[in-house]
Design an enzyme around this catalytic site. Structure first.
Site, mmCIF file in Angstrom:
data_model
loop_
_atom_site.group_PDB
_atom_site.id
_atom_site.type_symbol
_atom_site.label_atom_id
_atom_site.label_comp_id
_atom_site.label_asym_id
_atom_site.label_seq_id
_atom_site.Cartn_x
_atom_site.Cartn_y
_atom_site.Cartn_z
ATOM 1 N N LYS A 130 12.152 12.062 8.123
ATOM 2 C CA LYS A 130 11.309 11.172 7.734
ATOM 3 C C LYS A 130 11.476 10.891 6.132
ATOM 4 O O LYS A 130 11.831 11.731 5.479
ATOM 5 C CB LYS A 130 9.800 11.897 7.644
ATOM 6 C CG LYS A 130 8.643 10.754 8.155
ATOM 7 C CD LYS A 130 8.784 10.187 9.493
ATOM 8 C CE LYS A 130 7.648 8.992 9.753
ATOM 9 N NZ LYS A 130 7.510 8.682 10.994
ATOM 10 N N ASP A 170 7.888 2.717 9.947
ATOM 11 C CA ASP A 170 6.434 3.536 10.373
ATOM 12 C C ASP A 170 5.416 2.675 9.399
ATOM 13 O O ASP A 170 5.733 1.379 9.519
ATOM 14 C CB ASP A 170 6.785 4.869 9.604
ATOM 15 C CG ASP A 170 5.668 6.055 9.997
ATOM 16 O OD1 ASP A 170 5.583 6.386 11.137
ATOM 17 O OD2 ASP A 170 4.700 6.186 9.221
HETATM 18 P P1 NDP Z 1 1.451 -0.042 10.804
HETATM 19 O O1 NDP Z 1 1.390 0.099 9.249
HETATM 20 O O2 NDP Z 1 1.956 -0.981 11.331
HETATM 21 O O3 NDP Z 1 -0.252 0.116 10.985
HETATM 22 C C1 NDP Z 1 -1.106 1.035 10.533
HETATM 23 C C2 NDP Z 1 -2.551 0.874 10.989
HETATM 24 O O4 NDP Z 1 -3.125 2.024 10.752
HETATM 25 C C3 NDP Z 1 -3.014 -0.339 10.380
HETATM 26 O O5 NDP Z 1 -4.023 -0.771 11.127
HETATM 27 C C4 NDP Z 1 -3.543 0.329 8.947
HETATM 28 O O6 NDP Z 1 -4.614 -0.311 8.347
HETATM 29 C C5 NDP Z 1 -4.117 1.595 9.511
HETATM 30 N N1 NDP Z 1 -4.282 2.769 8.601
HETATM 31 C C6 NDP Z 1 -3.310 3.142 7.884
HETATM 32 N N2 NDP Z 1 -3.844 4.021 6.970
HETATM 33 C C7 NDP Z 1 -4.857 4.289 7.344
HETATM 34 C C8 NDP Z 1 -6.087 5.108 6.523
HETATM 35 N N3 NDP Z 1 -5.783 6.045 5.904
HETATM 36 N N4 NDP Z 1 -7.312 5.144 7.373
HETATM 37 C C9 NDP Z 1 -7.390 4.052 8.230
HETATM 38 N N5 NDP Z 1 -6.527 3.157 8.882
HETATM 39 C C10 NDP Z 1 -5.390 3.321 8.500
HETATM 40 O O7 NDP Z 1 1.948 1.362 11.242
HETATM 41 P P2 NDP Z 1 2.210 1.868 12.727
HETATM 42 O O8 NDP Z 1 1.343 1.303 13.737
HETATM 43 O O9 NDP Z 1 3.570 1.774 12.632
HETATM 44 O O10 NDP Z 1 2.140 3.524 12.783
HETATM 45 C C11 NDP Z 1 0.638 3.904 12.999
HETATM 46 C C12 NDP Z 1 0.854 5.468 13.361
HETATM 47 O O11 NDP Z 1 1.686 5.583 14.191
HETATM 48 C C13 NDP Z 1 1.402 6.321 12.140
HETATM 49 O O12 NDP Z 1 0.870 7.704 12.382
HETATM 50 C C14 NDP Z 1 2.957 6.582 12.435
HETATM 51 O O13 NDP Z 1 3.612 7.617 11.941
HETATM 52 C C15 NDP Z 1 2.922 6.621 14.034
HETATM 53 N N6 NDP Z 1 4.132 6.296 14.681
HETATM 54 C C16 NDP Z 1 4.777 4.957 14.512
HETATM 55 C C17 NDP Z 1 5.714 4.540 15.325
HETATM 56 C C18 NDP Z 1 6.374 3.193 15.297
HETATM 57 O O14 NDP Z 1 7.404 3.011 15.956
HETATM 58 N N7 NDP Z 1 5.859 2.210 14.427
HETATM 59 C C19 NDP Z 1 6.390 5.608 16.081
HETATM 60 C C20 NDP Z 1 5.685 6.789 16.174
HETATM 61 C C21 NDP Z 1 4.499 7.153 15.552
HETATM 62 P P3 NDP Z 1 -4.314 -1.083 6.895
HETATM 63 O O15 NDP Z 1 -3.670 -2.245 7.471
HETATM 64 O O16 NDP Z 1 -5.818 -1.393 6.412
HETATM 65 O O17 NDP Z 1 -3.809 -0.290 6.109
#
Ligand code: NDP
Length: 450
Positions: A130, A170
């Site tokens: 990571k 991510d």
């Molecule tokens: P994105 O950046 O596309 O989206 C993240 C989302 O989570 C946004 O809506 C963001 O809101 C919200 N968010 C982030 N930090 C916080 C916080 N501290 N409190 C509340 N909301 C928060 O990320 P992904 O969708 O890619 O990833 C989401 C999760 O999934 C993570 O845990 C990641 O590690 C996991 N994951 C992702 C994969 C992928 O293929 N993308 C694969 C496997 C796991 P805002 O826009 O306001 O920041």
């Protein structure tokens, strides 16, 4: 530590905390895995002789570097970046890059550790890693994001390669950032190689990668429900997040007839009792993927409730899919989910449920799909992107989707094979941890003391 101490979880965790002080997320992730596999280690002399737990919880290497870039006003800006190459026993390092103001080494070690077992579960030859930076992409112009990505890749390119380490996206790293990162890799190396996944479709990306994590999580839920003789049609779900994972989880829930009532971002959540229909989802995708706006705009447009600064877990539904970030369901949220009779909690995000909350859900007999199984669809399709790049071919969306469904089915079966029932429901945490661990541990034993 002697091999005898492996008999005791508290003793092992005490040593781990001493060696890795002030890293609570890493401790939490390790505790969950070690708790599941310790009985197996007690039974298996080869694992004890090989000090397998000590080796598995120590990253192969951690690279830390400074990223210097220039903002639009001409100021020189500095961020810190890392790549945690955790374990490459079963394949080249693989795992995403995260750009978020709160990124630190603790977060990346927990994610790299988890990634090792998740990648193993997919059945594909991928090690765990990571990386990321404390760069905050919020409010930055495209030009600033480009200059940051180019500066970051100037150093990162020394440490990655299609047979060495293949990063992906991510939180905060999507198609735009991966394009900038890949462009700089290509410029510096004069090579067009599969060194990143999640690339754009016109330059080596895979059909279905963008959708894979969210769709995969819903496929995993579908497998669980079929095993229980149930289904998704006519049911309701609450989802957190509105990023990559959340948007495509909602898309697949809709397709399978399950109504999603909520979505969120870091400013709060929207509650739409009529459901986020396909048409409303298109608005949400445009809002978050293109305009990078805030979630309250959904409520403004469709006239539903917006709850500022809150998480959606108090809304009654059949399923809860946390898809935003780590530790977003705490003990109080878990009690609320239990009192609302939620049927299953499926982790789309990485470690979104605190250890206390997991215990409360499990003791109440609620089906719990842990991240390393439920969200493995993203890295699985990244693995398929690597295969396509190596073969210099491109599979259709349908071919990739069929493979993704097969992989999620396989992960579900592996979990069942290694789990047992607790409180009247399958313990998917134990199943996923043991299945993921065994493959990596066996490879490490085969290598001798390396
Ligand atoms: P994105 O950046 O596309 O989206 C993240 C989302 O989570 C946004 O809506 C963001 O809101 C919200 N968010 C982030 N930090 C916080 C916080 N501290 N409190 C509340 N909301 C928060 O990320 P992904 O969708 O890619 O990833 C989401 C999760 O999934 C993570 O845990 C990641 O590690 C996991 N994951 C992702 C994969 C992928 O293929 N993308 C694969 C496997 C796991 P805002 O826009 O306001 O920041």
């Amino acid at each position: 530590m002697t091999s005898k101490s492996f008999y005791d979880l508290d003793c092992f965790m005490h040593g781990l905390k001493r060696r890795n002080p002030a890293e609570p997320n890493f401790h939490q992730a390790v505790h969950e895995v070690v708790e599941s596999v310790i009985p197996l280690i007690r039974e298996t002399q080869a694992y004890r002789d090989a000090s397998i737990l000590e080796r598995l919880t120590e990253p192969d290497r951690i690279i830390t570097f400074r990223v210097t870039w220039m903002d639009d006003a001409g100021n020189t800006r500095v961020n810190r970046a890392w790549r945690v190459q955790f374990n490459n026993s079963i394949g080249p390092y693989k795992g995403g890059l995260r750009f978020h103001k709160d990124v630190d080494l603790d977060t990346l070690k927990f994610l790299g550790f988890e990634q090792t077992f998740k990648n193993s579960l997919t059945g594909l030859p991928m090690g765990g890693a990571k990386g990321g930076s404390n760069f905050n992409p919020k409010g930055k112009s495209d030009g600033e994001v480009m200059r940051f990505c180019h500066a970051m890749m100037t150093e990162l390119q020394r440490h990655i390669g299609e047979d060495t380490d293949v990063p992906a996206g991510d939180i905060g790293v999507g198609g735009r950032e991966l394009g900038y990162l890949f462009g700089q890799y290509k410029r510096l190396n004069n090579r067009f190689a599969g060194v990143l996944t999640g690339k754009g479709l016109s330059f080596g990306g895979s059909a279905g990668r963008k959708e894979a994590t969210g769709h995969g999580a819903v496929y995993f839920l579908k497998e669980i429900l079929e095993h229980q003789g149930e289904g998704l049609s006519g049911k309701t779900a609450i989802v957190s997040g509105s990023g990559n994972v959340a948007l495509y989880a909602i898309e697949k829930l809709n397709e399978l007839g399950c109504k999603t009532l909520t979505a969120s971002d870091s400013s709060g959540f929207i509650f739409d009792p009529d459901g986020i229909t396909d048409e409303k989802l298109e608005f949400l995708k445009e809002l978050k993927e293109v305009r990078r706006g805030r979630i309250h705009e959904y409520a403004d447009k469709f006239g539903c409730e917006f709850h500022a600064g809150k998480r959606p877990w108090s809304v009654k539904a059949d399923f809860a899919l946390p898809c935003a970030t780590q530790n977003e369901i705490d003990a109080e949220d878990a009690r609320e989910l239990v009192s609302n009779n939620v049927h299953a909690v499926i982790e789309g995000a990485n470690m979104p449920t605190t250890a206390d909350a997991v215990l409360i859900l499990q003791q109440a007999g609620i089906t719990f799909g842990p991240a390393k199984a439920a969200n493995a669809g993203g890295v699985a399709v990244s693995g398929l992107e690597q295969s396509q790049n190596a073969l210099r071919i491109a599979w259709t969306h349908e071919e990739v989707d069929n493979r993704l469904q097969g992989i999620m089915r396989g992960i579900h079966q592996k979990c069942l094979r290694h789990s047992e029932e607790v409180h009247g429901t399958v313990d998917y945490i134990k199943g996923a941890n043991i299945a993921g661990f065994t493959k990596v541990a066996d490879a490490m034993v085969a290598y001798g003391a390396v």
